[in-house]
Write a protein that holds these residues in place. Structure first.
Motif, mmCIF file in Angstrom:
data_model
loop_
_atom_site.group_PDB
_atom_site.id
_atom_site.type_symbol
_atom_site.label_atom_id
_atom_site.label_comp_id
_atom_site.label_asym_id
_atom_site.label_seq_id
_atom_site.Cartn_x
_atom_site.Cartn_y
_atom_site.Cartn_z
ATOM 1 N N LEU A 1 18.729 3.186 0.653
ATOM 2 C CA LEU A 1 19.039 1.578 1.395
ATOM 3 C C LEU A 1 19.613 2.038 2.750
ATOM 4 O O LEU A 1 19.385 1.490 3.982
ATOM 5 C CB LEU A 1 20.556 0.729 0.752
ATOM 6 N N ALA A 2 20.503 2.972 3.230
ATOM 7 C CA ALA A 2 20.737 3.502 4.437
ATOM 8 C C ALA A 2 19.773 4.012 5.050
ATOM 9 O O ALA A 2 19.845 3.861 6.509
ATOM 10 C CB ALA A 2 21.914 4.728 4.012
ATOM 11 N N GLN A 3 18.870 4.780 4.662
ATOM 12 C CA GLN A 3 17.731 5.449 5.394
ATOM 13 C C GLN A 3 16.664 3.967 5.852
ATOM 14 O O GLN A 3 16.662 4.119 7.076
ATOM 15 C CB GLN A 3 16.830 6.190 4.579
ATOM 16 N N LYS A 4 16.730 3.081 5.138
ATOM 17 C CA LYS A 4 15.725 1.921 5.673
ATOM 18 C C LYS A 4 16.569 1.059 6.687
ATOM 19 O O LYS A 4 16.111 0.837 7.874
ATOM 20 C CB LYS A 4 15.633 1.048 4.539
ATOM 21 N N ARG A 5 17.807 0.864 6.606
ATOM 22 C CA ARG A 5 18.372 0.304 7.682
ATOM 23 C C ARG A 5 18.357 1.053 8.860
ATOM 24 O O ARG A 5 18.319 0.624 10.076
ATOM 25 C CB ARG A 5 19.973 -0.103 7.428
#
Length: 357
Positions: free
Chosen positions: A183-187
C-alpha cells in the motif's frame, strides 16, 4: 403420485404458483427470493429481458401445486443455456422430469450444454451453496442443502468451484508487512486510493462498470451488459453501502481498481419489505456488526494493486472491530489467500453443467 411438467409464458395462474413455491420451502429468515424481480422476468419486463429467451418451468402435483420449478434462459447464438431460479421439494422424480424438459427445450434451441444454477444472468445470481447452511450473509447464493444432489443424480457435474472466507475481527495489533508495504509503495508511485462519497455514487458505479466489464469476461456464463443495464441492476447499493468500506484506486486520474464492501444485512434486504424491514436495514447500515466484501477488481497492468486495496480495507475493518466475509472467490484466484491468518472458516459453492446428447 402423478406429476405434469409445464413450460409456460406469462399465464398468471402459473406465475403465481412459480412465485409461491419458495414461500413453502423456506422460512422468512432463510428466504432470498426477490418476488418483484422474478415477476419482471416472468412477464418480460425486466431490464435484461430483451437480451434473451426466458422459459419458466413447473412440475405440478395432483392438486396443481408446484413441486419443482426452474427457468431456462437462452441467449442468441450461444451454445450454453442457463438454468436457474431452481426450487424444489426433495423429490428426485419431479426434478428428473423438470431437468429433462429443460434439456429438451435447450436442444430445440440448438444448445449443446446447460449451465446452472444461473438465474437468467451472471449479473443476477448463480451457483449452489454446499456447506455452512447454518449461517449466511448478504449477497451469497442460498438454497436447500439437497439441491446439488438432485442435479447430480440427473447427470450434472461440477464445472467450477468458489469459496468465501470468513474473517475474524482484525486485532488492533495486527500487521502484515507484505500488504502494508505494498500500500505504501503504490501511494509513493502516485496511486490515489480513496473512498467515494454518496454524491459520487453514480460516477463511481460507472467507473466500476468500465473496469468490471473487462475483468470478469473470462468467468463462466459471463455475458456483457450495457452501462445503463448495470446501473439499473446495481443502483440499489447506494442505500446499502457504508462508504468508508468502498475503495477506488486511481492512477493519473484514471480508475484502475476497486474494492466494494457492504454491511452484512443477512436476509433483511430480500422479499417484499415492510416499513419495519426498512428501519432494520437503516439501523444495520448505521451500526454494522459485520461486513461483506463483495467485489474486487484491478486492471492487470497495475500489478500489486490488489494487495494495496485489500490493506486499505483491512485498515477500515481494524477500526470497526467487526468480522467480515470475502465473498465468492473463484477457485484459483489469488485473493483467496489474502490475510489467511485471519480466516476461521470457509463457505463453498459450485456451478454445475451437463453436455446435451
Amino acid at each position: 403420485m402423478s406429476r405434469i411438467v409445464v413450460a409456460f409464458s406469462r399465464e398468471e395462474p402459473y406465475i403465481r404458483e412459480f412465485l409461491a413455491l419458495p414461500g413453502r420451502l423456506y422460512s422468512r429468515q432463510d428466504s432470498v427470493q426477490q418476488p418483484e424481480e422474478e415477476r419482471q422476468l416472468l412477464t418480460g419486463t425486466h431490464i435484461l429481458s430483451p437480451s434473451f429467451t426466458f422459459i419458466p418451468l413447473l412440475v405440478l402435483g395432483e392438486q396443481g401445486t408446484a413441486i419443482s420449478r426452474a427457468a431456462l434462459t437462452i441467449y442468441p447464438k450461444d451454445p450454453d443455456a442457463c438454468l436457474g431460479f431452481f426450487e424444489s421439494e426433495d423429490d428426485e422424480e419431479a426434478v428428473r422430469l423438470l431437468l429433462e424438459k429443460a434439456e429438451q427445450l435447450a436442444g430445440d434451441f440448438h444448445c449443446s450444454r446447460i449451465l446452472g444454477p444461473i438465474d437468467a444472468s451472471f449479473w443476477i445470481r448463480y451457483r449452489f451453496k454446499i456447506n455452512h447452511f447454518d449461517c449466511s450473509y448478504t449477497g451469497e447464493p442460498y438454497n436447500k442443502e439437497y439441491y446439488p444432489r438432485l442435479w447430480m443424480s440427473a447427470g450434472y457435474e461440477v464445472l467450477e468451484r468458489y469459496s468465501s472466507n470468513h474473517y475474524t475481527p482484525v486485532p488492533c495489533s495486527h500487521e502484515n508487512t507484505h500488504f502494508s508495504e505494498r500500500l505504501a509503495q503504490k501511494r509513493a508511485e502516485g496511486y490515489v486510493i480513496k473512498s467515494p462519497s454518496r454524491a459520487d455514487f453514480t460516477r463511481t458505479l460507472h467507473e466500476v462498470y468500465g473496469l468490471l466489464i473487462e475483468l470478469y469476461k473470462e468467468f463462466p456464463a459471463y455475458r456483457p451488459i450495457t452501462k445503463e443495464e448495470f446501473t439499473s441492476l446495481y443502483g440499489y447499493l447506494k442505500w446499502l453501502v457504508h462508504y468508508p468500506m468502498i475503495k477506488m484506486a486511481y492512477y493519473q486520474e484514471q480508475p484502475v481498481g476497486f474494492f466494494i464492501s457492504i454491511p452484512d444485512y443477512g436476509h433483511q434486504v430480500y422479499g417484499n419489505l415492510t416499513i419495519r424491514d426498512y428501519l432494520k436495514i437503516l439501523l444495520t447500515r448505521i451500526r454494522p456488526r459485520s461486513y461483506v466484501m463483495l467485489y474486487m477488481g484491478v486492471n492487470p497492468v497495475h500489478r500489486g494493486l490488489g494487495k494495496a486495496l485489500a490493506e486499505a480495507i483491512k485498515e477500515e475493518l481494524k477500526k470497526t472491530g467487526s468480522p467480515s466475509v470475502g465473498a465468492l472467490i473463484r477457485q484459483g484466484n489469488i485473493n483467496k489467500d489474502y490475510f489467511r491468518e485471519l480466516v476461521d472458516y470457509e463457505f463453498a459453492y459450485v456451478l454445475l453443467g451437463k453436455t446435451l446428447s
